[in-house]
Each structure stands twice: as structure tokens, then as C-alpha cells.
Design an enzyme around this catalytic site. Structure first.
Site: not given
Ligand code: ADP
Length: 178
Positions: A17, A41, A90, A128
Site C-alpha cells: 500500500h 469482510k 497486483r 493484508s
Molecule cells: P486488500 O485488497 O489486500 O484487502 P485493500 O482493500 O486495503 O487491501 O486494498 C486497497 C488497494 O490497494 C486496492 O486497490 C488493492 O489492490 C491495493 N493493494 C493492496 N495490496 C497491494 C500491493 N501489495 N501492491 C499494490 N497494490 C496493493
């Protein structure tokens, strides 16, 4: 002044992030990290805790602000005066999900542009969800999350394990008394 919003659940914030935040805040005048309070979730951290962990991780960014929100993401972006929504991509699975949400958001708010940044290669497989799994099995989180997030995760998981074993013990007690 162009403002962008980077929404997500951030449960908890990871270096993946933060990589997106670093790259996005170089493109826009102001970046707001929007932490969705009640995703569909189960969350390990409350929204206040997720905001606090994210704020501490971004203390050095002068044009980044962290806020929580509820309701529609596009409404939050409008409220903040945002022109763009940032997402990180990703793998294929992210693309499909983002494509669907983007089509709906475009209908709801045609003025907001979606900007997707490809995950950097070292964070391609970082989520996460995976971080929580690794932490719960005692694996090292070095290089995957900021130090204060690793500490918060380990403390929270220890508490969750303790609560689960206390509940099991009290259930066994009840059964043996029947
Ligand atoms: P997750 O999808 O891991 O539950 P979030 O909902 O917090 O996490 O994700 C917020 C944004 O950050 C989404 O667009 C997700 O694709 C992106 N994101 C999550 N992890 C990464 C990563 N390792 N690299 C790039 N973008 C990421």
C-alpha cells in the site's frame, strides 16, 4: 490543485500500500487515503486502529491525509473534492474486480477518473490477508509492513489467540458441568 483518493480497507496497511501511496502522491497535489469503515469482510483492526496505523506510516508525507469513511466511495471522493481514484493492481484477480467496480463507479460518478498503478514487483504477492496469515503462524514480517504495524499485528493476534483459548476452556467447563 488536483486531489486523488486512494480507498481501501487497509487491515492493516502494508509496504505494498505504501509503495502505491509514495508513487501516487508524486503525481497529485494532494492524496487522501480513505479507510473504509465497514467492508464486507471480517476486519482484525477497528477503523480507528487502521487509521492510526496508516497515519503513523505516512507521517513523513506532507501531501497525504488519512481519513475514514462510510457509504459509497464515490460520495467520499466528491466530498473531499477528489478528481481521481487510485487503486493498486497486483494480479489478474485484482484486474477483474477493479474492472467491475470501475464500470459501476463510472455510472455513479462520471467525473471521477480511475487511476490504476501496477504493483511493484517486490509487492506483487503482498496482501493484508497474507500478512495476517504469516503473522499468525509466527513468520517474519520484515520488509513487508512498517515496524509499528508488525508490533500491532503480533499484539492483536496474541490477544485473539488468548480470547479463543479462554472461550474454549469456558465451553469445556460448561459441558463438564452438564
Ligand atoms: P486488500 O485488497 O489486500 O484487502 P485493500 O482493500 O486495503 O487491501 O486494498 C486497497 C488497494 O490497494 C486496492 O486497490 C488493492 O489492490 C491495493 N493493494 C493492496 N495490496 C497491494 C500491493 N501489495 N501492491 C499494490 N497494490 C496493493
Amino acid at each position: 490543485m488536483v486531489t486523488a483518493v486512494y480507498p481501501g480497507s487497509f487491515d492493516p496497511i502494508t509496504n505494498g500500500h505504501l509503495d502505491i501511496v509514495t508513487r501516487a502522491c508524486a503525481l497529485f497535489d494532494k492524496l487522501i487515503v480513505g479507510i473504509y469503515d465497514r467492508p464486507d469482510k471480517q476486519m482484525l483492526f477497528s477503523v480507528e486502529e487502521r487509521v492510526a496505523l496508516a497515519r503513523e506510516s505516512m507521517a513523513d508525507f506532507h501531501n497525504v491525509h488519512v481519513k475514514s469513511y462510510s457509504g459509497l466511495t464515490v460520495d467520499f471522493i466528491h466530498k473531499e473534492g477528489g478528481r481521481a481514484m487510485i487503486r493498486g493492481l497486483r494480479m489478474n484477480s485484482d484486474f477483474e474486480a477493479e474492472f467491475e467496480i470501475a464500470a459501476m463507479n463510472k455510472k455513479l460518478a462520471p467525473d471521477i477518473e480511475l487511476v490504476c498503478l501496477m504493483a511493484s514487483s517486490e509487492y506483487q504477492c503482498l496482501s493484508s490477508k497474507l500478512i495476517k496469515e504469516v503473522a499468525s503462524l509466527g513468520g517474519s514480517l520484515k520488509g513487508l509492513v512498517p515496524e509499528h504495524v508488525a508490533v500491532a499485528l503480533n499484539n492483536r493476534l496474541a490477544r485473539v489467540k488468548l480470547e479463543a483459548s479462554t472461550q474454549r476452556a469456558s465451553r469445556r467447563n460448561k459441558i463438564s458441568q452438564q
